[in-house]
Design a protein around this motif. Structure first.
Motif, PDB file in Angstrom:
ATOM      1  N   GLU A 191      -1.608 -15.550  -2.888  1.00 60.26           N
ATOM      2  CA  GLU A 191      -2.410 -15.625  -1.671  1.00 60.26           C
ATOM      3  C   GLU A 191      -3.446 -16.731  -1.863  1.00 60.26           C
ATOM      4  O   GLU A 191      -4.149 -16.759  -2.871  1.00 60.26           O
ATOM      5  CB  GLU A 191      -3.117 -14.289  -1.481  1.00 60.26           C
ATOM      6  CG  GLU A 191      -3.883 -14.188  -0.199  1.00 60.26           C
ATOM      7  CD  GLU A 191      -4.599 -12.843  -0.095  1.00 60.26           C
ATOM      8  OE1 GLU A 191      -5.457 -12.731   0.775  1.00 60.26           O
ATOM      9  OE2 GLU A 191      -4.301 -11.938  -0.894  1.00 60.26           O
ATOM     10  N   VAL A 192      -3.493 -17.650  -0.911  1.00 62.05           N
ATOM     11  CA  VAL A 192      -4.405 -18.777  -1.072  1.00 62.05           C
ATOM     12  C   VAL A 192      -5.383 -18.814   0.089  1.00 62.05           C
ATOM     13  O   VAL A 192      -4.991 -18.694   1.239  1.00 62.05           O
ATOM     14  CB  VAL A 192      -3.612 -20.108  -1.133  1.00 62.05           C
ATOM     15  CG1 VAL A 192      -4.542 -21.296  -1.057  1.00 62.05           C
ATOM     16  CG2 VAL A 192      -2.782 -20.173  -2.399  1.00 62.05           C
ATOM     17  N   ARG A 193      -6.680 -18.925  -0.190  1.00 62.25           N
ATOM     18  CA  ARG A 193      -7.673 -19.110   0.872  1.00 62.25           C
ATOM     19  C   ARG A 193      -8.305 -20.459   0.659  1.00 62.25           C
ATOM     20  O   ARG A 193      -9.083 -20.642  -0.286  1.00 62.25           O
ATOM     21  CB  ARG A 193      -8.770 -18.052   0.788  1.00 62.25           C
ATOM     22  CG  ARG A 193      -8.308 -16.654   1.000  1.00 62.25           C
ATOM     23  CD  ARG A 193      -7.929 -16.435   2.466  1.00 62.25           C
ATOM     24  NE  ARG A 193      -7.585 -15.036   2.650  1.00 62.25           N
ATOM     25  CZ  ARG A 193      -8.445 -14.116   3.043  1.00 62.25           C
ATOM     26  NH1 ARG A 193      -9.684 -14.430   3.321  1.00 62.25           N
ATOM     27  NH2 ARG A 193      -8.047 -12.862   3.166  1.00 62.25           N
ATOM     28  N   SER A 194      -7.929 -21.401   1.493  1.00 61.58           N
ATOM     29  CA  SER A 194      -8.615 -22.674   1.336  1.00 61.58           C
ATOM     30  C   SER A 194      -9.526 -22.845   2.536  1.00 61.58           C
ATOM     31  O   SER A 194      -9.195 -22.465   3.656  1.00 61.58           O
ATOM     32  CB  SER A 194      -7.610 -23.806   1.239  1.00 61.58           C
ATOM     33  OG  SER A 194      -6.883 -23.911   2.425  1.00 61.58           O
ATOM     34  N   THR A 195     -10.692 -23.376   2.277  1.00 62.28           N
ATOM     35  CA  THR A 195     -11.648 -23.575   3.358  1.00 62.28           C
ATOM     36  C   THR A 195     -12.147 -25.002   3.262  1.00 62.28           C
ATOM     37  O   THR A 195     -11.906 -25.682   2.283  1.00 62.28           O
ATOM     38  CB  THR A 195     -12.833 -22.621   3.204  1.00 62.28           C
ATOM     39  OG1 THR A 195     -13.309 -22.724   1.868  1.00 62.28           O
ATOM     40  CG2 THR A 195     -12.448 -21.184   3.475  1.00 62.28           C
ATOM     41  N   GLY A 196     -12.852 -25.443   4.276  1.00 65.49           N
ATOM     42  CA  GLY A 196     -13.363 -26.811   4.303  1.00 65.49           C
ATOM     43  C   GLY A 196     -14.537 -26.985   3.362  1.00 65.49           C
ATOM     44  O   GLY A 196     -14.980 -26.056   2.697  1.00 65.49           O
ATOM     45  N   MET A 197     -15.019 -28.219   3.362  1.00 69.13           N
ATOM     46  CA  MET A 197     -16.023 -28.628   2.399  1.00 69.13           C
ATOM     47  C   MET A 197     -17.315 -27.825   2.473  1.00 69.13           C
ATOM     48  O   MET A 197     -17.925 -27.512   1.478  1.00 69.13           O
ATOM     49  CB  MET A 197     -16.304 -30.112   2.684  1.00 69.13           C
ATOM     50  CG  MET A 197     -17.057 -30.819   1.636  1.00 69.13           C
ATOM     51  SD  MET A 197     -16.118 -30.851   0.119  1.00 69.13           S
ATOM     52  CE  MET A 197     -16.745 -32.337  -0.590  1.00 69.13           C
ATOM     53  N   THR A 198     -17.758 -27.497   3.709  1.00 67.19           N
ATOM     54  CA  THR A 198     -19.098 -26.933   3.820  1.00 67.19           C
ATOM     55  C   THR A 198     -19.082 -25.415   3.953  1.00 67.19           C
ATOM     56  O   THR A 198     -20.046 -24.817   4.390  1.00 67.19           O
ATOM     57  CB  THR A 198     -19.820 -27.531   5.046  1.00 67.19           C
ATOM     58  OG1 THR A 198     -18.950 -27.336   6.166  1.00 67.19           O
ATOM     59  CG2 THR A 198     -20.122 -28.991   4.869  1.00 67.19           C
ATOM     60  N   GLU A 199     -17.972 -24.797   3.570  1.00 64.89           N
ATOM     61  CA  GLU A 199     -17.916 -23.344   3.749  1.00 64.89           C
ATOM     62  C   GLU A 199     -18.006 -22.621   2.411  1.00 64.89           C
ATOM     63  O   GLU A 199     -17.358 -21.614   2.184  1.00 64.89           O
ATOM     64  CB  GLU A 199     -16.626 -22.970   4.480  1.00 64.89           C
ATOM     65  CG  GLU A 199     -16.661 -23.419   5.918  1.00 64.89           C
ATOM     66  CD  GLU A 199     -15.292 -23.824   6.441  1.00 64.89           C
ATOM     67  OE1 GLU A 199     -14.282 -23.420   5.862  1.00 64.89           O
ATOM     68  OE2 GLU A 199     -15.249 -24.567   7.431  1.00 64.89           O
ATOM     69  N   GLU A 200     -18.850 -23.163   1.533  1.00 63.85           N
ATOM     70  CA  GLU A 200     -18.922 -22.612   0.177  1.00 63.85           C
ATOM     71  C   GLU A 200     -19.322 -21.149   0.163  1.00 63.85           C
ATOM     72  O   GLU A 200     -18.751 -20.348  -0.571  1.00 63.85           O
ATOM     73  CB  GLU A 200     -19.926 -23.384  -0.690  1.00 63.85           C
ATOM     74  CG  GLU A 200     -19.425 -24.718  -1.183  1.00 63.85           C
ATOM     75  CD  GLU A 200     -19.774 -25.849  -0.241  1.00 63.85           C
ATOM     76  OE1 GLU A 200     -20.304 -25.562   0.861  1.00 63.85           O
ATOM     77  OE2 GLU A 200     -19.500 -27.009  -0.584  1.00 63.85           O
ATOM     78  N   ILE A 201     -20.322 -20.780   0.998  1.00 60.14           N
ATOM     79  CA  ILE A 201     -20.821 -19.404   0.945  1.00 60.14           C
ATOM     80  C   ILE A 201     -19.714 -18.450   1.370  1.00 60.14           C
ATOM     81  O   ILE A 201     -19.448 -17.439   0.718  1.00 60.14           O
ATOM     82  CB  ILE A 201     -22.057 -19.233   1.844  1.00 60.14           C
ATOM     83  CG1 ILE A 201     -23.165 -20.158   1.356  1.00 60.14           C
ATOM     84  CG2 ILE A 201     -22.525 -17.783   1.872  1.00 60.14           C
ATOM     85  CD1 ILE A 201     -24.473 -20.045   2.092  1.00 60.14           C
ATOM     86  N   GLN A 202     -19.021 -18.842   2.438  1.00 62.26           N
ATOM     87  CA  GLN A 202     -17.936 -18.002   2.939  1.00 62.26           C
ATOM     88  C   GLN A 202     -16.862 -17.824   1.868  1.00 62.26           C
ATOM     89  O   GLN A 202     -16.374 -16.728   1.611  1.00 62.26           O
ATOM     90  CB  GLN A 202     -17.356 -18.676   4.173  1.00 62.26           C
ATOM     91  CG  GLN A 202     -16.368 -17.826   4.916  1.00 62.26           C
ATOM     92  CD  GLN A 202     -15.526 -18.693   5.845  1.00 62.26           C
ATOM     93  OE1 GLN A 202     -15.758 -19.893   5.984  1.00 62.26           O
ATOM     94  NE2 GLN A 202     -14.533 -18.094   6.458  1.00 62.26           N
ATOM     95  N   ARG A 203     -16.540 -18.928   1.195  1.00 64.34           N
ATOM     96  CA  ARG A 203     -15.512 -18.911   0.161  1.00 64.34           C
ATOM     97  C   ARG A 203     -15.918 -17.964  -0.978  1.00 64.34           C
ATOM     98  O   ARG A 203     -15.147 -17.133  -1.434  1.00 64.34           O
ATOM     99  CB  ARG A 203     -15.403 -20.330  -0.393  1.00 64.34           C
ATOM    100  CG  ARG A 203     -14.045 -20.707  -0.824  1.00 64.34           C
ATOM    101  CD  ARG A 203     -14.050 -22.118  -1.365  1.00 64.34           C
ATOM    102  NE  ARG A 203     -14.522 -23.121  -0.432  1.00 64.34           N
ATOM    103  CZ  ARG A 203     -15.082 -24.269  -0.796  1.00 64.34           C
ATOM    104  NH1 ARG A 203     -15.266 -24.541  -2.075  1.00 64.34           N
ATOM    105  NH2 ARG A 203     -15.476 -25.134   0.102  1.00 64.34           N
ATOM    106  N   ALA A 204     -17.188 -18.081  -1.398  1.00 62.95           N
ATOM    107  CA  ALA A 204     -17.657 -17.248  -2.506  1.00 62.95           C
ATOM    108  C   ALA A 204     -17.653 -15.781  -2.090  1.00 62.95           C
ATOM    109  O   ALA A 204     -17.310 -14.896  -2.879  1.00 62.95           O
ATOM    110  CB  ALA A 204     -19.057 -17.685  -2.917  1.00 62.95           C
ATOM    111  N   GLU A 205     -18.016 -15.518  -0.826  1.00 63.51           N
ATOM    112  CA  GLU A 205     -18.049 -14.120  -0.369  1.00 63.51           C
ATOM    113  C   GLU A 205     -16.652 -13.510  -0.308  1.00 63.51           C
ATOM    114  O   GLU A 205     -16.441 -12.374  -0.715  1.00 63.51           O
ATOM    115  CB  GLU A 205     -18.765 -14.023   0.988  1.00 63.51           C
ATOM    116  CG  GLU A 205     -20.257 -14.076   0.752  1.00 63.51           C
ATOM    117  CD  GLU A 205     -21.103 -14.017   2.014  1.00 63.51           C
ATOM    118  OE1 GLU A 205     -20.598 -14.430   3.083  1.00 63.51           O
ATOM    119  OE2 GLU A 205     -22.258 -13.570   1.898  1.00 63.51           O
TER     120      GLU A 205
END
Ligand code: SAH
Length: 625
Positions: free
Chosen positions: A421-435
């Motif tokens: 399962e892969v969740r890739s997000t854009g450059m400025t979505e660091e907080i969302q990615r970490a959460e």
């Protein structure tokens, strides 16, 4: 030079130019290994490489007769033709692994079990990011790989001395007993039967009476009993199956907590290695001694609030003092029960000097509802090329159920994460990615958060740390180090950072520009080698020119500057220039700059910052500036 083989080495034999390059990479995996290559491709030959005269038939036959393993980098068909006349039998033939010269597949061709080719194939495949191809029957039905047993659950092998012996008993079909009284039970696939030479016991008495050649023992207890005799030896695994509930007074020292836990474990014959985590009340989030103890043993802590703790039934007498101080009649017992999911305790509350109380619970594992505890890997992928990624990073990626990261970095991880399962997000979505990552780990998934370089250098590790702190959660986190851009870039330039250095990011997205200016000023003044990260982006253009201006106030315009873009990945560019001409070069968001100190010099295509040896030991031998 053509060598004679010395009996227990690995011979890698390559026949094409690409194969030779692959063989050179592969040499790093083995300690006792030589590469054999045709005369045509000997440019850059190393001392552990030998030339053979084409065709390869002779060298392959010789190696087959004398080496323990052969790694043939060629087509499977070619390998079969070369070996056909040499085959004797599975008790004599060496292990043979075949790899295509693109490094896509590693095939265990001969002597998968006894000759060790299967294990070798896995090792080689892991290193190259290749697909292992293993076709032996017991592998397909899944035999026990004893060095890997329980690894995915975090089990630790306690006495590994007999590993080889026990493995031999397993593959030779000798009688092997497995005793398990703790830990995950789904280490075996229910849908395929265990090989018939293996019997599993959950009763120690039955196990003791069973006569076996060798044993695997999976327990969190210090066993006084051992079946006799065990000519093939035994291996003990420590599953992560115990939860230690701890209550303590404010400012109790780490040492007192450690002593108490150790004593409980000693007296109750339990293994400290089997502790999965600590459990306590949320008021202890800042309890220094407890945190220090947890850190020392790498143990996560589960916190519960007083309402939750009060809602649980526990065996010991409720304490009026505890109720008065923290608002619940007990801490260690209910915390251990809640965290382990097991209502009965292995060790009910024991108090020490009225300062520390300890209770132990065994985690309840149900194979139909795996109580898998989530894990979070913060993986530094290195600069980009797979050969610069660490083994541990590859292991972490492979062990993960889910991989989270910025899409460019996911691309770097691709060879290792097929079907995950892969969740890739854009450059400025660091907080969302970490959460996403933290929440998924809390739900029991193994999650890798991937970053370029190292995740502790302008990467995600800090943010994940902040969020965990904010939430008061302690999932099991491992930071997997990676080669940072500064190190990869320096390597391409020569030796520009051999003395004291600072790294400064020119991005004012999170840090005010004034502060960055101030840091540049101080670093330039103090004659540090300066590494500039994030020099420019589409939106940020002026910072680099300003940084150069500040540095020029303290350093000569001829100070060497290394400009490296896309170090160790596609599009790599490295230029050496100086402060004066710095802005004439192409610089973008994939660039790292290394600005020399007052002693840095250049020659040929090298940039060198002397460490000072020559000045000290050969002062007359002036180093060129
Ligand atoms: N965690 C990363 C740094 C991330 S900040 C690390 O440890 O390397 C992003 C910046 O790193 C980029 O703007 C660039 O300055 C630098 N960088 C990252 N990868 C690079 C590479 N392969 N070559 C040169 N610079 C790189």
């Amino acid at each position: 030079m053509e060598s004679s083989f010395n009996g227990d080495q690995v011979a890698i034999i390559a026949v094409t130019r690409k194969g030779v390059a692959l063989g050179r990479r592969l040499k790093q995996v083995f300690t006792d290994c030589h590469l054999y290559l045709p005369k045509r491709f000997t440019a850059g030959q190393m001392p552990d490489e030998y030339i053979f005269l084409a065709p390869a038939k002779k060298v392959v036959q010789k190696a087959f007769a004398q080496c323990r393993y052969l790694v043939l980098i060629m087509a499977v068909g070619a390998a079969v033709r070369l070996l056909a006349s040499e085959l004797k039998g599975k008790h004599e033939d060496p292990g043979v692994v075949v790899i295509d010269d693109g490094g896509t597949f590693a095939v265990s061709l001969l002597s998968g079990h006894l000759g060790g080719a299967n294990q070798m194939t896995r090792k080689v495949a892991a290193f190259l990011g290749a697909q292992p191809v293993i076709t032996t029957a017991s592998e397909v039905s899944g035999t026990i790989a004893i060095d890997l047993l329980g690894k995915e659950f975090g089990w630790q092998i306690e006495d590994g001395d007999s590993l080889t012996q026990v493995a031999a008993s397993l593959v030779n079909g000798e009688c092997v007993g497995i005793y398990q009284d703790a830990g995950e039970t789904d280490w075996w696939h229910e849908d395929s039967p265990l090989p018939s030479n293996i019997r599993v016991f959950t009763s120690i008495e039955a196990f003791m009476e069973f006569h076996c050649q060798a044993a695997l023992i999976i327990t969190d207890r210090i066993l006084d009993e051992r079946p006799q005799p065990l000519p093939g030896g035994a291996v003990t695994y420590r599953p992560k199956s115990l939860v230690v509930g701890i209550g303590c007074n404010r400012n109790t020292e780490a040492m007192a907590i450690e002593e108490a836990v150790k004593r409980v474990f000693r007296e109750h014959r339990l293994s400290i290695r089997s502790i999965r985590n600590i459990a306590t009340i949320d008021m202890k989030k800042n309890e220094t001694g407890l945190l220090e103890f947890a850190r020392k043993y790498h143990l996560p802590i589960d916190y519960f609030n007083k309402e939750t703790l009060s809602s649980v039934e526990f065996p010991s007498e409720p304490s009026a003092t505890t109720l008065k101080h923290v608002g619940t009649p007990a801490v260690c017992e209910p915390a251990a029960i809640l965290s382990s999911g097991n209502p009965s305790l292995v060790v009910p509350k024991l108090s020490f000097d009225q300062a520390v109380s300890v209770a132990v619970a065994r985690v309840y594992f149900d194979s139909h509802k795996p109580a898998k505890r989530g894990r979070l890997f913060l993986v530094g992928l290195g600069p980009g090329a797979p050969e610069h990624m660490t083994f541990r990073a590859q292991e972490a990626l492979k062990a993960s159920d889910m991989v989270v990261g910025y899409k460019n970095y996911i691309k770097l991880a691709e060879p290792f994460i097929a079907a995950k399962e892969v969740r890739s997000t854009g450059m400025t979505e660091e907080i969302q990615r970490a959460e996403i990552a933290i929440e998924s780990a809390q739900q029991g998934k193994t999650v890798s958060v991937v970053c370029g370089g190292d995740s502790g250098i302008y990467g995600m590790a800090g943010l994940v740390g902040e969020l965990l702190h904010e939430r008061g959660t302690t999932v099991d986190v491992e930071v997997v180090p990676g080669v940072p851009a500064m190190v990869a870039s320096a390597a391409l330039l020569g030796a520009p950072v051999t003395a004291d250095s600072v790294s400064i990011s020119l991005s004012d997205y999170l840090v005010p520009w004034n502060k960055i200016r101030q840091r540049l000023e101080v670093a330039a003044q103090a004659d540090f080698v300066i590494v500039l990260y994030n020099p420019k982006s589409k939106k940020r253009q002026h910072q680099l020119a300003e940084a150069r201006g500040i540095i020029l106030q303290h350093r000569s315009p001829v100070t060497p500057v290394g400009i490296v873009t896309n170090a160790c990945r596609e599009g790599q560019r490295a230029v050496i220039t100086n402060l004066q001409h710095l802005l004439d070069h192409e610089i973008d968001m994939n660039t790292t700059l290394i600005i020399g100190n007052s002693t840095t010099f250049t020659f040929y295509n090298w940039m060198v910052t002397p460490r000072g040896y020559l000045n000290k030991y050969r002062p007359s031998n002036e180093v060129p500036r």
